[in-house]
Design a protein around this motif. Structure first.
Motif, mmCIF file in Angstrom:
data_model
loop_
_atom_site.group_PDB
_atom_site.id
_atom_site.type_symbol
_atom_site.label_atom_id
_atom_site.label_comp_id
_atom_site.label_asym_id
_atom_site.label_seq_id
_atom_site.Cartn_x
_atom_site.Cartn_y
_atom_site.Cartn_z
ATOM 1 N N ILE A 121 0.592 -1.016 0.031
ATOM 2 C CA ILE A 121 0.508 -0.018 -0.123
ATOM 3 C C ILE A 121 0.928 1.387 0.253
ATOM 4 C CG2 ILE A 121 -0.270 0.091 2.671
ATOM 5 C CD1 ILE A 121 -2.932 0.722 2.072
ATOM 6 N N LEU A 122 1.746 1.329 0.586
ATOM 7 C CA LEU A 122 3.013 1.995 0.785
ATOM 8 C C LEU A 122 3.489 2.556 -0.080
ATOM 9 C CD1 LEU A 122 3.974 4.934 2.710
ATOM 10 C CD2 LEU A 122 4.919 2.922 3.434
ATOM 11 N N ALA A 123 4.270 1.820 -0.902
ATOM 12 C CA ALA A 123 5.443 1.301 -2.595
ATOM 13 C C ALA A 123 4.599 1.964 -3.388
ATOM 14 C CB ALA A 123 5.742 0.594 -2.191
ATOM 15 N N THR A 124 3.098 1.503 -3.344
ATOM 16 C CA THR A 124 2.307 1.906 -4.263
ATOM 17 C C THR A 124 1.891 3.365 -4.344
ATOM 18 O OG1 THR A 124 1.400 -0.226 -4.917
ATOM 19 C CG2 THR A 124 0.202 1.018 -5.823
ATOM 20 N N LEU A 125 1.991 3.705 -3.311
ATOM 21 C CA LEU A 125 1.278 5.003 -2.484
ATOM 22 C C LEU A 125 1.894 6.290 -3.691
ATOM 23 C CD1 LEU A 125 -1.315 6.668 -1.708
ATOM 24 C CD2 LEU A 125 -0.380 6.669 0.624
ATOM 25 N N VAL A 126 3.265 5.617 -3.114
ATOM 26 C CA VAL A 126 4.017 6.433 -3.745
ATOM 27 C C VAL A 126 4.906 6.418 -4.611
ATOM 28 C CG1 VAL A 126 6.691 7.398 -2.549
ATOM 29 C CG2 VAL A 126 4.801 6.504 -1.608
ATOM 30 N N GLY A 127 5.039 5.336 -5.684
ATOM 31 C CA GLY A 127 5.016 5.120 -6.876
ATOM 32 C C GLY A 127 4.144 6.058 -7.383
ATOM 33 N N THR A 128 2.716 5.935 -7.150
ATOM 34 C CA THR A 128 1.852 6.222 -7.883
ATOM 35 C C THR A 128 2.000 7.481 -8.009
ATOM 36 O OG1 THR A 128 0.759 4.343 -7.969
ATOM 37 C CG2 THR A 128 -0.856 6.555 -8.606
ATOM 38 N N MET A 129 2.389 8.410 -7.201
ATOM 39 C CA MET A 129 1.985 9.616 -6.966
ATOM 40 C C MET A 129 2.994 10.643 -7.653
ATOM 41 S SD MET A 129 0.763 10.594 -2.542
ATOM 42 C CE MET A 129 0.467 11.919 -2.375
ATOM 43 N N VAL A 130 4.421 9.707 -7.694
ATOM 44 C CA VAL A 130 5.786 10.161 -7.841
ATOM 45 C C VAL A 130 4.996 10.368 -9.637
ATOM 46 C CG1 VAL A 130 7.723 9.501 -9.057
ATOM 47 C CG2 VAL A 130 7.277 9.189 -5.656
ATOM 48 N N SER A 131 4.674 9.158 -10.396
ATOM 49 C CA SER A 131 4.721 9.339 -10.972
ATOM 50 C C SER A 131 3.151 10.367 -11.719
ATOM 51 C CB SER A 131 3.953 7.776 -11.799
ATOM 52 O OG SER A 131 3.468 6.902 -13.061
ATOM 53 N N GLY A 132 2.199 10.173 -11.204
ATOM 54 C CA GLY A 132 0.903 11.155 -11.500
ATOM 55 C C GLY A 132 1.924 12.863 -11.597
ATOM 56 N N GLY A 133 3.074 12.771 -10.247
ATOM 57 C CA GLY A 133 3.091 13.919 -10.033
ATOM 58 C C GLY A 133 4.016 14.516 -11.231
ATOM 59 N N ILE A 134 5.225 13.775 -11.978
ATOM 60 C CA ILE A 134 5.915 13.912 -13.190
ATOM 61 C C ILE A 134 5.015 14.503 -14.286
ATOM 62 C CG2 ILE A 134 7.580 12.998 -14.215
ATOM 63 C CD1 ILE A 134 9.016 12.207 -11.632
ATOM 64 N N TYR A 135 3.819 13.841 -14.099
ATOM 65 C CA TYR A 135 3.147 13.597 -15.787
ATOM 66 C C TYR A 135 2.431 14.542 -15.132
ATOM 67 C CZ TYR A 135 0.024 12.775 -19.343
ATOM 68 O OH TYR A 135 -0.615 13.034 -20.325
ATOM 69 N N VAL A 136 1.719 15.182 -13.754
ATOM 70 C CA VAL A 136 1.688 17.100 -14.202
ATOM 71 C C VAL A 136 2.022 17.927 -15.082
ATOM 72 C CG1 VAL A 136 0.077 18.073 -12.025
ATOM 73 C CG2 VAL A 136 -0.622 15.660 -12.435
ATOM 74 N N VAL A 137 3.446 17.897 -13.691
ATOM 75 C CA VAL A 137 4.522 18.695 -13.986
ATOM 76 C C VAL A 137 4.666 19.142 -15.465
ATOM 77 C CG1 VAL A 137 6.571 19.027 -13.536
ATOM 78 C CG2 VAL A 137 5.724 18.483 -11.652
ATOM 79 N N LEU A 138 4.920 18.230 -15.955
ATOM 80 C CA LEU A 138 6.328 17.770 -17.561
ATOM 81 C C LEU A 138 4.655 18.513 -18.708
ATOM 82 C CD1 LEU A 138 8.048 14.247 -17.370
ATOM 83 C CD2 LEU A 138 8.549 16.851 -17.816
#
Length: 183
Positions: A121-138
């Motif tokens: 739950i923790l690794a997927t939460l953080v992994g998704t937030m990093v992926s989504g955050g990078i996507y949003v910024v780009l």
């Protein structure tokens, strides 16, 4: 002799490389199909590809190179089934999410209660937030040149809910899939 070595590696809790590749391919394919056919909920489509590659990473615990490879494949698959205006940004965001998930899977201490791990739950939460955050910024800053407020709204309104859904999916599937694969 080779059969004994193969049996020992399976008994030791490791899969053969071909089984690992099959697991990754199968889970990413499931994520792609679910993403393609899932309806938007309140304007948000869950990203099942991320949930499934995080699950694959948590199950096989790859090193950095293979984790990036999983992220690149997931990014390419996400491009095909993307519902976003700039799908090629997945080629940057998914490897980053996969890398973070792999680092957490390998180096985060085991978080468990009576052999039930909460690391997924923790690794997927953080992994998704990093992926989504990078996507949003780009997407918002580089491609569309929208204001920071729009980027923040997208992160809060889309990335965080998707991260929560992905984390719940990965957590729910981790124990039964692990039990099936390592029986």
């Amino acid at each position: 002799m080779n059969n004994q070595i193969a049996e020992q590696s399976i008994v030791a809790g490791r899969m053969t490389k071909s089984k690992e590749i099959a697991v990754v391919a199968f889970l990413i394919a499931i994520g792609a199909v679910l993403r393609m056919f899932s309806p938007a909920i309140l304007g948000i489509t869950p990203n099942f590809v991320i949930a499934m590659y995080c699950l694959a990473i948590l199950l096989i615990r790859p090193k950095i190179g293979p984790a990036l490879g999983i992220g690149i494949v997931a990014g390419a698959v996400s491009m095909i089934f993307s519902k976003s205006p700039i799908p090629y940004l997945n080629l940057a965001s998914e490897p980053a999410g996969a890398l973070i998930c792999a680092l957490m899977a390998c180096y985060l201490p085991e978080l468990s209660i009576k052999n039930y791990s909460f690391k997924p739950i923790l690794a997927t939460l953080v992994g998704t937030m990093v992926s989504g955050g990078i996507y949003v910024v780009l997407n918002f800053q580089l491609a569309l040149n929208l204001p920071v407020a729009a980027m923040q709204a997208a992160f809060i309104g889309v990335v965080i809910p998707v991260a929560i859904v992905n984390a719940i999916i990965a957590q729910a599937l981790y124990a039964p899939v692990k039990k099936f694969l390592y029986r």
